[in-house]
Scaffold this motif. Structure first.
Motif, PDB file in Angstrom:
ATOM      1  N   ARG A  46       0.656  -1.071  -0.134  1.00 34.42           N
ATOM      2  CA  ARG A  46      -0.169  -0.082  -0.009  1.00 34.42           C
ATOM      3  C   ARG A  46       0.663   1.333  -0.237  1.00 34.42           C
ATOM      4  NH1 ARG A  46      -2.731  -2.879   4.166  1.00 34.42           N
ATOM      5  NH2 ARG A  46      -4.501  -3.906   3.394  1.00 34.42           N
ATOM      6  N   LEU A  47       1.957   1.448   0.875  1.00 30.24           N
ATOM      7  CA  LEU A  47       2.758   2.463   0.944  1.00 30.24           C
ATOM      8  C   LEU A  47       3.548   2.600  -0.104  1.00 30.24           C
ATOM      9  CD1 LEU A  47       3.959   2.492   4.811  1.00 30.24           C
ATOM     10  CD2 LEU A  47       2.344   4.197   3.546  1.00 30.24           C
ATOM     11  N   SER A  48       3.847   1.509  -0.891  1.00 30.16           N
ATOM     12  CA  SER A  48       4.869   1.782  -2.048  1.00 30.16           C
ATOM     13  C   SER A  48       4.053   2.151  -3.274  1.00 30.16           C
ATOM     14  CB  SER A  48       5.332   0.359  -2.562  1.00 30.16           C
ATOM     15  OG  SER A  48       6.441  -0.163  -1.455  1.00 30.16           O
ATOM     16  N   ALA A  49       2.608   1.807  -3.328  1.00 27.14           N
ATOM     17  CA  ALA A  49       1.892   2.573  -4.366  1.00 27.14           C
ATOM     18  C   ALA A  49       1.737   3.827  -4.024  1.00 27.14           C
ATOM     19  CB  ALA A  49       0.389   1.536  -4.276  1.00 27.14           C
ATOM     20  N   PRO A  52       5.517   5.829  -4.729  1.00 22.12           N
ATOM     21  CA  PRO A  52       6.232   4.966  -5.946  1.00 22.12           C
ATOM     22  C   PRO A  52       8.021   5.413  -6.059  1.00 22.12           C
ATOM     23  CG  PRO A  52       4.771   6.247  -6.920  1.00 22.12           C
ATOM     24  CD  PRO A  52       4.409   6.385  -5.628  1.00 22.12           C
ATOM     25  N   GLY A  53       8.811   4.404  -5.822  1.00 23.93           N
ATOM     26  CA  GLY A  53      10.220   4.742  -6.310  1.00 23.93           C
ATOM     27  C   GLY A  53      10.846   5.160  -5.032  1.00 23.93           C
ATOM     28  N   VAL A  54      10.183   5.254  -3.745  1.00 25.51           N
ATOM     29  CA  VAL A  54      10.868   5.405  -2.529  1.00 25.51           C
ATOM     30  C   VAL A  54      11.495   4.252  -2.000  1.00 25.51           C
ATOM     31  CG1 VAL A  54      10.432   5.960   0.004  1.00 25.51           C
ATOM     32  CG2 VAL A  54       9.106   7.391  -1.901  1.00 25.51           C
ATOM     33  N   PRO A  55      12.596   3.941  -1.632  1.00 23.56           N
ATOM     34  CA  PRO A  55      13.359   2.775  -1.243  1.00 23.56           C
ATOM     35  C   PRO A  55      12.834   2.150  -0.171  1.00 23.56           C
ATOM     36  CG  PRO A  55      14.943   4.453  -2.131  1.00 23.56           C
ATOM     37  CD  PRO A  55      13.682   5.032  -1.740  1.00 23.56           C
ATOM     38  N   TYR A  56      12.661   1.102   0.053  1.00 22.19           N
ATOM     39  CA  TYR A  56      11.716   0.139   1.223  1.00 22.19           C
ATOM     40  C   TYR A  56      12.313   0.960   2.631  1.00 22.19           C
ATOM     41  CZ  TYR A  56       9.985  -2.918   4.525  1.00 22.19           C
ATOM     42  OH  TYR A  56       9.250  -3.662   5.369  1.00 22.19           O
ATOM     43  N   PRO A  57      13.643   0.897   2.678  1.00 25.67           N
ATOM     44  CA  PRO A  57      14.279   1.156   3.927  1.00 25.67           C
ATOM     45  C   PRO A  57      13.802   2.619   4.648  1.00 25.67           C
ATOM     46  CG  PRO A  57      16.344   0.395   2.624  1.00 25.67           C
ATOM     47  CD  PRO A  57      14.824   0.518   1.767  1.00 25.67           C
ATOM     48  N   TYR A  58      13.449   3.447   3.674  1.00 21.65           N
ATOM     49  CA  TYR A  58      12.677   4.463   4.229  1.00 21.65           C
ATOM     50  C   TYR A  58      11.377   4.390   4.465  1.00 21.65           C
ATOM     51  CZ  TYR A  58      16.810   7.018   2.234  1.00 21.65           C
ATOM     52  OH  TYR A  58      17.865   7.367   1.873  1.00 21.65           O
ATOM     53  N   LEU A  59      10.597   3.454   3.941  1.00 19.22           N
ATOM     54  CA  LEU A  59       9.299   3.160   4.361  1.00 19.22           C
ATOM     55  C   LEU A  59       9.047   2.030   5.632  1.00 19.22           C
ATOM     56  CD1 LEU A  59       7.719   2.506   0.869  1.00 19.22           C
ATOM     57  CD2 LEU A  59       7.540   4.504   1.896  1.00 19.22           C
ATOM     58  N   ARG A  60      10.030   1.409   5.875  1.00 14.09           N
ATOM     59  CA  ARG A  60       9.809   0.424   6.729  1.00 14.09           C
ATOM     60  C   ARG A  60       9.437   0.822   8.329  1.00 14.09           C
ATOM     61  NH1 ARG A  60      15.092  -1.227   7.240  1.00 14.09           N
ATOM     62  NH2 ARG A  60      14.947  -2.942   5.824  1.00 14.09           N
ATOM     63  N   PRO A  61       9.885   1.926   8.732  1.00 14.72           N
ATOM     64  CA  PRO A  61       9.423   2.150   9.870  1.00 14.72           C
ATOM     65  C   PRO A  61       7.922   2.581  10.164  1.00 14.72           C
ATOM     66  CG  PRO A  61      11.329   3.676   9.371  1.00 14.72           C
ATOM     67  CD  PRO A  61      10.897   2.811   8.384  1.00 14.72           C
ATOM     68  N   MET A  62       7.446   3.083   8.758  1.00 15.18           N
ATOM     69  CA  MET A  62       5.881   3.356   8.880  1.00 15.18           C
ATOM     70  C   MET A  62       5.289   2.159   8.370  1.00 15.18           C
ATOM     71  SD  MET A  62       4.151   6.302   6.425  1.00 15.18           S
ATOM     72  CE  MET A  62       4.710   7.402   7.325  1.00 15.18           C
ATOM     73  N   VAL A  63       5.683   1.293   7.630  1.00 13.49           N
ATOM     74  CA  VAL A  63       5.143  -0.031   7.653  1.00 13.49           C
ATOM     75  C   VAL A  63       4.936  -0.925   8.755  1.00 13.49           C
ATOM     76  CG1 VAL A  63       5.520  -2.418   6.688  1.00 13.49           C
ATOM     77  CG2 VAL A  63       5.889  -0.432   5.027  1.00 13.49           C
ATOM     78  N   HIS A  64       5.974  -0.953   9.726  1.00 12.34           N
ATOM     79  CA  HIS A  64       5.715  -1.572  10.804  1.00 12.34           C
ATOM     80  C   HIS A  64       4.953  -0.981  11.778  1.00 12.34           C
ATOM     81  CE1 HIS A  64       9.992  -3.634  10.231  1.00 12.34           C
ATOM     82  NE2 HIS A  64       9.317  -4.134   9.338  1.00 12.34           N
TER      83      HIS A  64
END
Length: 201
Positions: A46-49, A52-64
């Motif tokens: 969901r967050l990647s959609a 888009p293009g944001v590397p997962y390490p930057y999204l990881r804290p929000m994902v968790h």
């Protein structure tokens, strides 16, 4: 599984990053009825959609954070009207594990814990296959805490694990191959692929 005779299960699928938690859940979910499932992989998609293009390490804290918040909310809702709840979680922090198990019991769930056991190379290979390799220090932390589960009786970390598992009276340690069949049986899947028997932890 006779839902009329026992509480609906809250099944935590645990294991170090790369163990195969998401894979096991994905194989079982199409065969379940009335069972909710929460996988952090869904939040990542969901967050990647959205970004888009944001590397997962930057999204990881929000994902968790989103995954854990949603899991807690669903746990606290209790099992009314549902046949079960499956939650993806590393489950390598005994104190947090004890809290979740205690809350599950208080809200009327039957806490069930499935640990997927892999060796270090299998876990690292699993991370590479999914295209998301965990930071080395983060992975080592998970691995060290996981290894404490088999510590000696006088090891304080092993004692923390034993204390945490008192609120998870139904817990299993299984291989990747065994995890799918066990998860399906515990969650009441209408079809369960053949898998070897699991051993109790």
């Amino acid at each position: 599984m006779d839902r009329g005779q026992q509480q609906a299960p809250l099944i935590m699928v645990g294991g170090v990053p790369g163990a195969g938690k998401s894979t096991a859940m994905a194989r079982v979910l199409p065969h379940l009825r009335g069972v909710d499932a929460l996988d952090s992989e869904d939040e990542r998609r969901r967050l990647s959609a959205i970004a888009p293009g944001v590397p997962y390490p930057y999204l990881r804290p929000m994902v968790h954070a989103l995954h854990q918040t949603r899991a807690l909310a669903e746990l606290l809702r209790g099992p009314a009207g549902r046949n079960g709840l499956i939650v993806h979680d590393p489950a390598t922090r005994p104190a947090r594990l004890k809290l979740i198990g205690s809350l599950a019991q208080a809200r009327g769930w039957r806490p069930v814990l499935i640990f997927i056991e892999v060796d270090r190379e299998q876990a690292l290979a699993g991370q590479r296959e999914r295209g998301r390799v965990v930071d080395q220090d983060r992975f080592e932390g998970h691995w060290r805490r996981w290894a404490d589960l088999d510590g000696s009786p006088d090891d304080p970390q092993a004692a923390d694990w034993r204390d945490a598992l008192t609120v998870w009276p139904e817990h299993y340690r299984v291989s990747r191959d065994e995890a799918v069949g066990l998860l399906g049986r515990l969650a009441g899947a209408e079809w369960v692929p053949h898998a070897p028997g699991a051993r109790a932890a």
